[in-house]
Design an enzyme around this catalytic site. Structure first.
Site, PDB file in Angstrom:
ATOM      1  N   ASP A  10       0.878  -1.155   0.000  1.00 44.28           N
ATOM      2  CA  ASP A  10       0.000   0.000   0.000  1.00 44.28           C
ATOM      3  C   ASP A  10       0.930   1.223   0.000  1.00 44.28           C
ATOM      4  O   ASP A  10       2.105   1.119   0.370  1.00 44.28           O
ATOM      5  CB  ASP A  10      -0.876  -0.046   1.255  1.00 44.28           C
ATOM      6  CG  ASP A  10      -1.683   1.221   1.431  1.00 44.28           C
ATOM      7  OD1 ASP A  10      -2.304   1.660   0.452  1.00 44.28           O
ATOM      8  OD2 ASP A  10      -1.678   1.780   2.557  1.00 44.28           O
ATOM      9  N   ASP A  12      -0.096   5.039   0.832  1.00 44.22           N
ATOM     10  CA  ASP A  12      -0.354   6.008   1.911  1.00 44.22           C
ATOM     11  C   ASP A  12      -0.272   5.323   3.274  1.00 44.22           C
ATOM     12  O   ASP A  12      -1.048   4.403   3.563  1.00 44.22           O
ATOM     13  CB  ASP A  12      -1.762   6.607   1.759  1.00 44.22           C
ATOM     14  CG  ASP A  12      -1.888   7.468   0.515  1.00 44.22           C
ATOM     15  OD1 ASP A  12      -1.074   8.388   0.351  1.00 44.22           O
ATOM     16  OD2 ASP A  12      -2.804   7.223  -0.295  1.00 44.22           O
TER      17      ASP A  12
HETATM   18  C1  BG6 Z   1      -5.925   5.723   0.340  1.00 41.25           C
HETATM   19  C2  BG6 Z   1      -5.944   6.506   1.627  1.00 41.25           C
HETATM   20  O1  BG6 Z   1      -4.618   5.333   0.047  1.00 41.25           O
HETATM   21  O2  BG6 Z   1      -6.430   6.501  -0.741  1.00 41.25           O
HETATM   22  C3  BG6 Z   1      -7.340   7.053   1.881  1.00 41.25           C
HETATM   23  O3  BG6 Z   1      -5.576   5.658   2.712  1.00 41.25           O
HETATM   24  C4  BG6 Z   1      -7.793   7.865   0.681  1.00 41.25           C
HETATM   25  O4  BG6 Z   1      -7.339   7.824   3.055  1.00 41.25           O
HETATM   26  C5  BG6 Z   1      -7.749   6.988  -0.574  1.00 41.25           C
HETATM   27  O5  BG6 Z   1      -9.118   8.340   0.863  1.00 41.25           O
HETATM   28  C6  BG6 Z   1      -8.177   7.726  -1.828  1.00 41.25           C
HETATM   29  O6  BG6 Z   1      -7.234   8.715  -2.083  1.00 41.25           O
HETATM   30  P1  BG6 Z   1      -7.330   9.885  -3.145  1.00 41.25           P
HETATM   31  O7  BG6 Z   1      -5.931  10.417  -3.120  1.00 41.25           O
HETATM   32  O8  BG6 Z   1      -7.713   9.295  -4.452  1.00 41.25           O
HETATM   33  O9  BG6 Z   1      -8.335  10.852  -2.649  1.00 41.25           O
HETATM   34 MG    MG Z   2      -2.746   3.142   3.562  1.00 43.44          MG
END
Ligand code: BG6
Ligand code: MG
Length: 220
Positions: A10, A12
């Site tokens: 993953d 984030d």
């Molecule tokens: C995930 C995060 O990686 O991506 C979430 O943990 C986030 O918190 C999701 O909502 C979607 O991300 P983005 O950048 O497309 O808004």
């Molecule tokens: Mg994550």
């Protein structure tokens, strides 16, 4: 020594700490709607798509909004979030991660990213990690958000790996569930409290070698 056919990370919260930026941007948006939430509820937003996140926030107050308004709010949150990640550099890669990835590469284990984020391509660019991963599956490439295993199964397919012999690294409960739902080996990165369903939980990558990790998994 046993080794996996692939490792999927993953992004984030595992490779880079963006969770707080997501949290702050969602909180700011929620406050503008008169909705408040704290860190515990935020755990439910980790790993799930932008769309699912806003649905969960609105559901806190049983709020229903027209589709155009939902789109406008998601764009607003994303604008704030993008401003905060624009400063990322390779120095922001979490401690221990570069060494761990290099060791996996030396062992010739295929690597992938499995992220729900549509911003993943920007973040990977900022971190200069484009050449590190054989495949990057992100929120632009899937129809179903975690805990659906789609993002990880697309990754194993692209890496030609057996899901049951693939390790997934995740900081979100929804992501651990996604890995488990896909029949993969799940490693939670963070606290046992939220990630207890993972096959193994590690606090971070500092000082961790693949050998150490694989033998810990073997002992399970
Ligand atoms: C995930 C995060 O990686 O991506 C979430 O943990 C986030 O918190 C999701 O909502 C979607 O991300 P983005 O950048 O497309 O808004
Ligand atoms: Mg994550």
């Amino acid at each position: 020594m046993w080794k996996p056919e692939a490792c999927i990370f993953d992004l984030d919260g595992v490779i880079v700490e963006t969770s707080d930026a997501h949290f702050k941007a969602w909180q700011r948006l929620a406050e503008s709607l008169g909705i408040s939430f704290g860190e515990e509820f935020n755990e439910q937003l980790k790993g799930v798509s932008r769309r699912k996140s806003i649905e969960k926030i609105l559901a806190l107050e049983d709020r229903q909004l027209p589709e155009e308004e939902i789109q406008r709010l998601m764009d607003k949150k994303n604008g704030w979030y993008q401003d905060s990640i624009a400063e990322l550099t390779p120095d922001d890669i979490l401690e221990g991660v570069p060494e761990f990835l290099t060791s996996l590469q030396q062992m010739e284990i295929p690597l992938g990213i499995g992220s729900s984020s549509k911003n993943a391509p920007y973040i990977i660019d900022y971190l200069q990690l484009n050449d590190t991963f054989g495949v990057i599956i992100d929120g632009n490439k899937v129809d179903n958000t975690k805990p659906d295993p789609e993002v990880f199964l697309k990754g194993t397919k692209a890496l030609n790996a057996d899901p049951s012999k693939t390790i997934v690294f995740e900081d979100a409960a929804s992501g651990v569930d996604a890995a488990n739902n896909g029949g993969m080996i799940s490693v939670g990165v963070g606290s046992q409290e939220y990630l207890g369903d993972a096959n193994l939980v590690i606090s971070d990558f500092v000082g961790l070698t693949p050998q150490k990790l694989f033998s810990q998994l073997n002992e399970k």
